[in-house]
Structures are given as structure tokens and as C-alpha cells.
Motif scaffolding. Structure first.
Motif, mmCIF file in Angstrom:
data_model
loop_
_atom_site.group_PDB
_atom_site.id
_atom_site.type_symbol
_atom_site.label_atom_id
_atom_site.label_comp_id
_atom_site.label_asym_id
_atom_site.label_seq_id
_atom_site.Cartn_x
_atom_site.Cartn_y
_atom_site.Cartn_z
ATOM 1 N N GLU A 96 -0.225 -6.291 -3.416
ATOM 2 C CA GLU A 96 0.007 -5.165 -4.333
ATOM 3 C C GLU A 96 1.507 -4.873 -4.335
ATOM 4 O O GLU A 96 1.990 -3.997 -3.641
ATOM 5 N N ARG A 154 -4.127 -9.525 0.240
ATOM 6 C CA ARG A 154 -4.286 -8.129 0.686
ATOM 7 C C ARG A 154 -3.949 -8.038 2.179
ATOM 8 O O ARG A 154 -3.152 -7.241 2.619
ATOM 9 N N THR A 180 -7.000 -4.289 -8.395
ATOM 10 C CA THR A 180 -7.222 -5.684 -8.773
ATOM 11 C C THR A 180 -7.871 -5.793 -10.149
ATOM 12 O O THR A 180 -7.902 -6.869 -10.728
ATOM 13 N N THR A 212 -13.698 -4.600 -10.287
ATOM 14 C CA THR A 212 -12.921 -5.832 -10.230
ATOM 15 C C THR A 212 -13.838 -6.995 -10.580
ATOM 16 O O THR A 212 -15.038 -6.963 -10.307
ATOM 17 N N ASP A 263 -12.775 -10.014 -9.568
ATOM 18 C CA ASP A 263 -12.280 -10.977 -8.582
ATOM 19 C C ASP A 263 -13.338 -11.158 -7.489
ATOM 20 O O ASP A 263 -13.620 -10.233 -6.729
ATOM 21 N N VAL A 310 -12.432 -10.337 -3.829
ATOM 22 C CA VAL A 310 -12.323 -8.888 -3.591
ATOM 23 C C VAL A 310 -13.715 -8.249 -3.570
ATOM 24 O O VAL A 310 -14.002 -7.380 -2.746
#
Ligand SMILES: [Zn+2]
Length: 340
Positions: free
Chosen positions: A53, A90, A138, A314, A316, A319
Motif C-alpha cells: 500500500e 502486504r 485492494t 476485493t 484479489d 487477499v
């Protein structure tokens, strides 16, 4: 054992040219940087607690370039998980989450939590004006602030960023370590690198550098809509899913599901489609499974039982596996604090 971190007084040469990929050429370890300004009440700012991030780095490069001559207010800048930042993750597999390890954490004591404790001891030893922790999402979301203590000053701080803000009570987040000490907020600045999110955070940091004081009057409802997050929606590991309503999988969502972020969904709106009985599990902040209270399935269509606001959706899959598909928000009600 404490995770080692470096301390600097003033910016190192080359600060304005680094990216997260080469950040360890300047900051081989997490680093706490003291920057003197006119007003000696410090603004604590943390960036890169989550390595992928990276908007926070751009925000501070822009802010500090603009005030190269003199800062209106002193800053204590913490550059967090540089190893994960270098890898654009992350956190690395052998690391804990750098934003769950701060004082108040439920995590067992570890080198990183001891480092976080030491950083907070240093910060608390200084006169503090406020604390900002800069993050990204994300998925596609509006920019918004999160506060752990919804007192009027924190609400005003959040309202300065956007008209919607979230109260969250995740134990061990950096922002919570400043509750009762100074105004504090986490800034969610959209997707990593989103230029609008970066500019938006730059404006807020600049305002916090020159503002005399945040008002102690609660903001009016038209200035701030406060929501709270106390439900997380997970997809169990054995469930196959896709963001394509025509896919041959257990659980299907519309391709543009991120458009649902921060919109209210009433009990008649379809959240997703399924061919199995329990495609989703919903946990409250205590980790209790409340799936059957929160949602129902009718002829393969998934509905919520009450009006809820999905956020931080998200797509993803890593994630989703490490964290969750999304949070489900409700309007913040002060009486909820009693049980928290
Ligand atoms: Zn984050």
C-alpha cells in the motif's frame, strides 16, 4: 528480542527519488524520522505498514517537497514494513501484519510488536498534535478515514477527508494506540498509486500541518456519515467461486461487484448466486459465525436479511484467502460501544 529499527533526524538524501522497489537502499530497516517544524506539536505519520500500500510514500514525498524550506509543524514519520514494500506484498510470509501489532493487540508478544510498543513510547513522549496512518484498499472504494475512537475531534478529522468514515475496532491497529492521546485516523486512499487518492491525502496532511486545532463540536450529519464495520464476509477454502454469473462454480458474483462498495443493499437486492447450501461464512468482530442471521438463500440467490453496506470488496483471490471478500457496514450507533 525487539525488531531493530533505525532513527533519523532530518530526511536522508535521495528521499524524493526512491520507490518501494529500491526503498531499502535508503531504509534497510523500519525507520522513525524526526522532522523539525515551526510548531513543536508533532504530527505522527505512518506509511507502508502494509508493504503493497505504497500511496503513503508518494504522499510524503509530495508534502515534504512542498515544505522543503520549513515545515509549519514537526513531523514524526514512521516508514514501516520496508521488506514487504520491496516485495510489493502486504507482509512477507515470515512476518506478522504490521498493522495488527500495536499496543492493545491480541497478538502474542513478538519482535515486531515490541518495536511498535517502543515507537509508541517515543511518540507519546513528545507533544502530539495528531496521528495519521496512510493505507490503500485492494478493491475500488471511495477514499475514507477510519477512526477507532469516534470522539468529536476524530469525527472532524475524518470529515475533513470525506463525508463517509468508518468506526473500526480491530485490536492492535496503529490508530488505536493514539486514542486518548491525540486525534488519530487511518486514511484509506483508494487503490495503491491512485493519483487522486494521493492528492486527497496530501491535502489532508497539509491541512493538519497548518491547522491550529480540530473542533470539539461533533460534525453535523450532512458533513459526516459514520458507519461501522463489525461483520466480515469470508469464502470457505473448499468453495469454488468466480466473478462471472455464468461460470460453472459454487458461488458467483457479478463482474462489477466492486461497484457495490459503500452502497446500501436492502433485503431484496441479490448479492450473489450459488448452487450449494453454505457458500459464505460471516463472522462478527468476536469471531462468532453469524451467517444464518445475516443472510438467506432463495432459489440459488443470496440476499441479506437487513440493509447492509458492503465495503472493501476485493476480487484479489490471495487477499480473499488471507483477509476476507468484504466487510458489511451499518450506520454507527454509539450504544454499540457498550459491548465492545
Ligand atoms: Zn492497509
Amino acid at each position: 528480542m525487539i525488531e531493530s529499527f533505525d532513527r533519523m533526524h532530518g530526511l536522508p538524501d535521495g528521499f524524493f527519488d526512491i520507490t518501494t522497489a529500491n526503498i531499502r537502499s535508503l531504509f534497510p530497516n523500519p525507520t522513525l524520522i524526526q522532522l523539525d517544524g515551526q510548531d513543536r506539536n508533532y504530527l505522527f505519520i505512518s506509511i507502508l505498514l502494509h508493504g503493497n500500500e505504497h500511496s503513503g510514500l508518494s504522499v510524503m514525498q509530495k508534502v515534504l517537497a512542498r515544505y522543503a524550506e520549513e515545515l509549519p509543524r514537526s513531523i514524526l514519520l514512521f516508514v514501516g514494513n520496508v521488506r514487504a514494500a520491496e516485495a510489493n506484498l502486504r507482509h512477507l510470509p515470515d512476518q506478522v501484519d504490521y498493522n495488527r501489532c500495536w499496543p492493545g493487540t491480541l497478538m502474542e508478544s513478538c519482535p515486531t510488536s515490541q518495536m511498535a510498543r517502543r515507537i509508541i513510547e517515543i511518540a507519546h513522549g513528545l507533544p502530539l498534535f495528531g496521528a495519521l496512518d496512510i493505507h490503500n484498499n485492494t478493491g475500488r472504494n471511495p477514499h475514507y478515514a477510519c477512526i477507532t475512537d469516534p470522539n468529536p475531534r476524530n469525527q472532524n478529522l475524518a470529515a475533513t477527508f470525506n463525508r463517509i468514515a468508518m468506526v473500526y475496532k480491530h485490536k492492535g491497529v496503529c490508530t488505536m494506540a493514539f486514542d486518548g492521546i491525540c486525534p488519530a485516523a487511518t486514511l484509506e486512499c483508494g487503490l495503491p498509486g491512485d493519483p487522486e487518492g494521493i492528492e486527497h491525502a496530501v491535502r489532508l496532511v497539509e491541512e493538519m500541518l497548518s491547522l491550529e486545532q480540530l473542533s470539539a463540536e461533533p460534525p453535523k450529519r450532512d458533513k459526516l456519515h459514520l458507519v461501522e464495520s463489525h461483520l466480515n464476509l469470508h469464502i470457505p477454502g473448499h468453495v469454488s467461486y468466480d466473478f462471472d454469473p455464468a461460470a460453472d462454480v459454487d458461488l458467483r458474483f457479478e463482474e462489477n461487484i466492486e461497484a457495490r462498495n459503500f452502497t446500501l443493499m436492502d433485503p431484496k437486492q441479490v448479492f450473489g448466486y450459488t448452487r450449494i447450501d453454505r457458500p459464505i461464512s460471516i463472522l462478527d468482530t468476536d469471531g462468532h459465525d453469524v451467517t444464518d442471521e445475516v443472510l438467506r438463500i432463495e432459489q440459488g440467490r443470496i440476499f441479506f436479511n437487513q440493509t447492509l453496506m458492503p465495503a472493501m470488496i476485493t476480487r484479489d483471490k490471495l487477499v480473499i484467502q488471507q483477509d476476507c471478500l468484504c466487510h458489511l457496514l451499518q450506520d454507527y450507533l454509539p450504544h454499540h460501544d457498550v459491548e465492545l
